[in-house]
Write a protein that holds these residues in place. Sequence first.
Motif, PDB file in Angstrom:
ATOM      1  N   ARG A   1       3.235  13.895  -8.504  1.00 49.97           N
ATOM      2  CA  ARG A   1       2.755  15.182  -8.010  1.00 49.97           C
ATOM      3  C   ARG A   1       3.880  15.918  -7.280  1.00 49.97           C
ATOM      4  NH1 ARG A   1      -1.981  15.416  -3.691  1.00 49.97           N
ATOM      5  NH2 ARG A   1      -0.418  14.139  -2.677  1.00 49.97           N
ATOM      6  N   TYR A   2       4.605  15.181  -6.435  1.00 53.42           N
ATOM      7  CA  TYR A   2       5.708  15.808  -5.703  1.00 53.42           C
ATOM      8  C   TYR A   2       6.829  16.230  -6.659  1.00 53.42           C
ATOM      9  CZ  TYR A   2       3.548  14.219  -1.354  1.00 53.42           C
ATOM     10  OH  TYR A   2       2.701  14.006  -0.318  1.00 53.42           O
ATOM     11  N   TRP A   3       7.059  15.441  -7.695  1.00 51.10           N
ATOM     12  CA  TRP A   3       8.078  15.792  -8.673  1.00 51.10           C
ATOM     13  C   TRP A   3       7.676  17.076  -9.401  1.00 51.10           C
ATOM     14  CZ3 TRP A   3       7.993  15.890 -14.112  1.00 51.10           C
ATOM     15  CH2 TRP A   3       9.245  16.066 -14.698  1.00 51.10           C
ATOM     16  N   LYS A   4       6.381  17.175  -9.763  1.00 51.03           N
ATOM     17  CA  LYS A   4       5.893  18.376 -10.438  1.00 51.03           C
ATOM     18  C   LYS A   4       6.023  19.591  -9.523  1.00 51.03           C
ATOM     19  CE  LYS A   4       2.444  16.389 -13.581  1.00 51.03           C
ATOM     20  NZ  LYS A   4       0.997  16.290 -13.845  1.00 51.03           N
ATOM     21  N   GLN A   5       5.674  19.394  -8.239  1.00 49.60           N
ATOM     22  CA  GLN A   5       5.806  20.504  -7.296  1.00 49.60           C
ATOM     23  C   GLN A   5       7.267  20.928  -7.163  1.00 49.60           C
ATOM     24  OE1 GLN A   5       4.048  19.146  -3.651  1.00 49.60           O
ATOM     25  NE2 GLN A   5       1.963  19.671  -4.269  1.00 49.60           N
TER      26      GLN A   5
ATOM     27  N   GLN B   1       0.826  -1.206   0.000  1.00 50.41           N
ATOM     28  CA  GLN B   1       0.000   0.000   0.000  1.00 50.41           C
ATOM     29  C   GLN B   1       0.861   1.257   0.000  1.00 50.41           C
ATOM     30  OE1 GLN B   1      -2.547  -0.550   3.383  1.00 50.41           O
ATOM     31  NE2 GLN B   1      -4.092  -1.657   2.211  1.00 50.41           N
ATOM     32  N   TYR B   2       1.956   1.228   0.749  1.00 51.23           N
ATOM     33  CA  TYR B   2       2.857   2.381   0.766  1.00 51.23           C
ATOM     34  C   TYR B   2       3.467   2.592  -0.626  1.00 51.23           C
ATOM     35  CZ  TYR B   2       6.797   5.403   1.752  1.00 51.23           C
ATOM     36  OH  TYR B   2       7.697   6.429   1.726  1.00 51.23           O
ATOM     37  N   ALA B   3       3.837   1.504  -1.280  1.00 54.92           N
ATOM     38  CA  ALA B   3       4.417   1.616  -2.624  1.00 54.92           C
ATOM     39  C   ALA B   3       3.390   2.210  -3.590  1.00 54.92           C
ATOM     40  CB  ALA B   3       4.884   0.246  -3.114  1.00 54.92           C
ATOM     41  N   ARG B   4       2.124   1.774  -3.471  1.00 58.00           N
ATOM     42  CA  ARG B   4       1.080   2.333  -4.332  1.00 58.00           C
ATOM     43  C   ARG B   4       0.886   3.822  -4.043  1.00 58.00           C
ATOM     44  NH1 ARG B   4      -3.930  -1.331  -3.547  1.00 58.00           N
ATOM     45  NH2 ARG B   4      -4.908   0.564  -4.241  1.00 58.00           N
ATOM     46  N   TRP B   5       0.847   4.179  -2.755  1.00 63.59           N
ATOM     47  CA  TRP B   5       0.669   5.579  -2.377  1.00 63.59           C
ATOM     48  C   TRP B   5       1.837   6.407  -2.905  1.00 63.59           C
ATOM     49  CZ3 TRP B   5       3.694   8.874   0.474  1.00 63.59           C
ATOM     50  CH2 TRP B   5       3.116  10.080   0.838  1.00 63.59           C
ATOM     51  N   LEU B   6       3.043   5.867  -2.734  1.00 68.11           N
ATOM     52  CA  LEU B   6       4.230   6.586  -3.173  1.00 68.11           C
ATOM     53  C   LEU B   6       4.223   6.784  -4.684  1.00 68.11           C
ATOM     54  CD1 LEU B   6       6.804   7.809  -2.030  1.00 68.11           C
ATOM     55  CD2 LEU B   6       7.938   5.625  -2.462  1.00 68.11           C
ATOM     56  N   SER B   7       3.840   5.733  -5.423  1.00 63.09           N
ATOM     57  CA  SER B   7       3.826   5.861  -6.887  1.00 63.09           C
ATOM     58  C   SER B   7       2.767   6.858  -7.336  1.00 63.09           C
ATOM     59  CB  SER B   7       3.599   4.503  -7.543  1.00 63.09           C
ATOM     60  OG  SER B   7       2.305   4.019  -7.247  1.00 63.09           O
ATOM     61  N   ARG B   8       1.652   6.944  -6.616  1.00 64.16           N
ATOM     62  CA  ARG B   8       0.614   7.918  -6.976  1.00 64.16           C
ATOM     63  C   ARG B   8       1.063   9.340  -6.678  1.00 64.16           C
ATOM     64  NH1 ARG B   8      -4.417   4.962  -4.399  1.00 64.16           N
ATOM     65  NH2 ARG B   8      -2.901   5.016  -2.770  1.00 64.16           N
ATOM     66  N   HIS B   9       1.773   9.532  -5.584  1.00 64.73           N
ATOM     67  CA  HIS B   9       2.128  10.876  -5.153  1.00 64.73           C
ATOM     68  C   HIS B   9       3.496  11.329  -5.647  1.00 64.73           C
ATOM     69  CE1 HIS B   9      -1.110   9.759  -2.391  1.00 64.73           C
ATOM     70  NE2 HIS B   9      -1.392  11.037  -2.397  1.00 64.73           N
ATOM     71  N   THR B  10       4.294  10.432  -6.161  1.00 67.15           N
ATOM     72  CA  THR B  10       5.641  10.783  -6.607  1.00 67.15           C
ATOM     73  C   THR B  10       5.595  11.790  -7.742  1.00 67.15           C
ATOM     74  OG1 THR B  10       6.483   8.641  -5.946  1.00 67.15           O
ATOM     75  CG2 THR B  10       7.798   9.852  -7.521  1.00 67.15           C
TER      76      THR B  10
ATOM     77  N   ALA C   1       9.595  20.561  -9.441  1.00 64.02           N
ATOM     78  CA  ALA C   1       9.988  21.226 -10.693  1.00 64.02           C
ATOM     79  C   ALA C   1       9.473  22.658 -10.710  1.00 64.02           C
ATOM     80  CB  ALA C   1       9.447  20.442 -11.891  1.00 64.02           C
ATOM     81  N   LYS C   2       8.231  22.876 -10.253  1.00 67.74           N
ATOM     82  CA  LYS C   2       7.684  24.243 -10.188  1.00 67.74           C
ATOM     83  C   LYS C   2       8.496  25.096  -9.222  1.00 67.74           C
ATOM     84  CE  LYS C   2       2.840  23.203 -11.225  1.00 67.74           C
ATOM     85  NZ  LYS C   2       1.473  23.147 -10.674  1.00 67.74           N
ATOM     86  N   GLN C   3       8.868  24.503  -8.105  1.00 75.80           N
ATOM     87  CA  GLN C   3       9.662  25.228  -7.104  1.00 75.80           C
ATOM     88  C   GLN C   3      11.011  25.646  -7.693  1.00 75.80           C
ATOM     89  OE1 GLN C   3       8.549  26.037  -4.047  1.00 75.80           O
ATOM     90  NE2 GLN C   3      10.438  27.108  -3.576  1.00 75.80           N
ATOM     91  N   VAL C   4      11.648  24.717  -8.412  1.00 73.85           N
ATOM     92  CA  VAL C   4      12.940  25.036  -9.039  1.00 73.85           C
ATOM     93  C   VAL C   4      12.761  26.139 -10.069  1.00 73.85           C
ATOM     94  CG1 VAL C   4      14.722  24.101 -10.575  1.00 73.85           C
ATOM     95  CG2 VAL C   4      13.985  22.802  -8.578  1.00 73.85           C
ATOM     96  N   ALA C   5      11.682  26.049 -10.871  1.00 74.04           N
ATOM     97  CA  ALA C   5      11.431  27.083 -11.886  1.00 74.04           C
ATOM     98  C   ALA C   5      11.204  28.437 -11.217  1.00 74.04           C
ATOM     99  CB  ALA C   5      10.230  26.704 -12.748  1.00 74.04           C
ATOM    100  N   LEU C   6      10.420  28.446 -10.110  1.00 78.29           N
ATOM    101  CA  LEU C   6      10.179  29.709  -9.402  1.00 78.29           C
ATOM    102  C   LEU C   6      11.477  30.256  -8.823  1.00 78.29           C
ATOM    103  CD1 LEU C   6       6.835  28.946  -7.513  1.00 78.29           C
ATOM    104  CD2 LEU C   6       7.195  30.588  -9.365  1.00 78.29           C
ATOM    105  N   GLU C   7      12.308  29.378  -8.271  1.00 79.98           N
ATOM    106  CA  GLU C   7      13.586  29.836  -7.725  1.00 79.98           C
ATOM    107  C   GLU C   7      14.471  30.410  -8.821  1.00 79.98           C
ATOM    108  OE1 GLU C   7      15.252  26.557  -5.541  1.00 79.98           O
ATOM    109  OE2 GLU C   7      13.751  26.713  -3.957  1.00 79.98           O
ATOM    110  N   GLN C   8      14.460  29.782  -9.999  1.00 81.24           N
ATOM    111  CA  GLN C   8      15.267  30.304 -11.114  1.00 81.24           C
ATOM    112  C   GLN C   8      14.745  31.658 -11.575  1.00 81.24           C
ATOM    113  OE1 GLN C   8      15.084  27.100 -13.963  1.00 81.24           O
ATOM    114  NE2 GLN C   8      16.878  26.054 -13.084  1.00 81.24           N
TER     115      GLN C   8
END
Length: 132
Positions: free
Chosen positions: A89-93, A78-87, A95-102
């Motif tokens: 989203r977290y990666w996109k967040q 279940q943790y692996a499923r949760w992680l794969s679902r949220h990974t 990437a947005k954070q890095v873009a905003l910092e740049q």
Amino acid sequence: AAAAAARCGRARIADWGLRRHLFGVLLWALRLLAAEWREHAEVVREELGQSLLRRRLHSWRAVAKEVAFEKGCKATHQYARWLSRHTIRYWKQGAKQVALEQQMHAHKKLLQDKVSGWLREIDAGATADAAG
């Protein structure tokens, strides 16, 4: 003859008393033996009960261990499923954070360049006023 009969009677009574006493001793010995056997049977019964309890406890532990392992596997799955679902989203967040910092860094650099330009203009103007 009477004395002989009396002696014979006393011998029979003594013989009967001896037999009765020996019978009582035999009954006492049999009761003692029966009590010994009952004690032995109780000890054996206790040992068998403990052995049975030990086997049941061993079985229960094995089942509990298996159930705990299955729960752990299910939780990991279940943790692996949760992680794969949220990974993603977290990666996109991230990437947005890095873009905003740049963007912020670029904006900061632009402002620093503007301020540096103004300061150079002010210095150039102050140097021209002092010369002129």
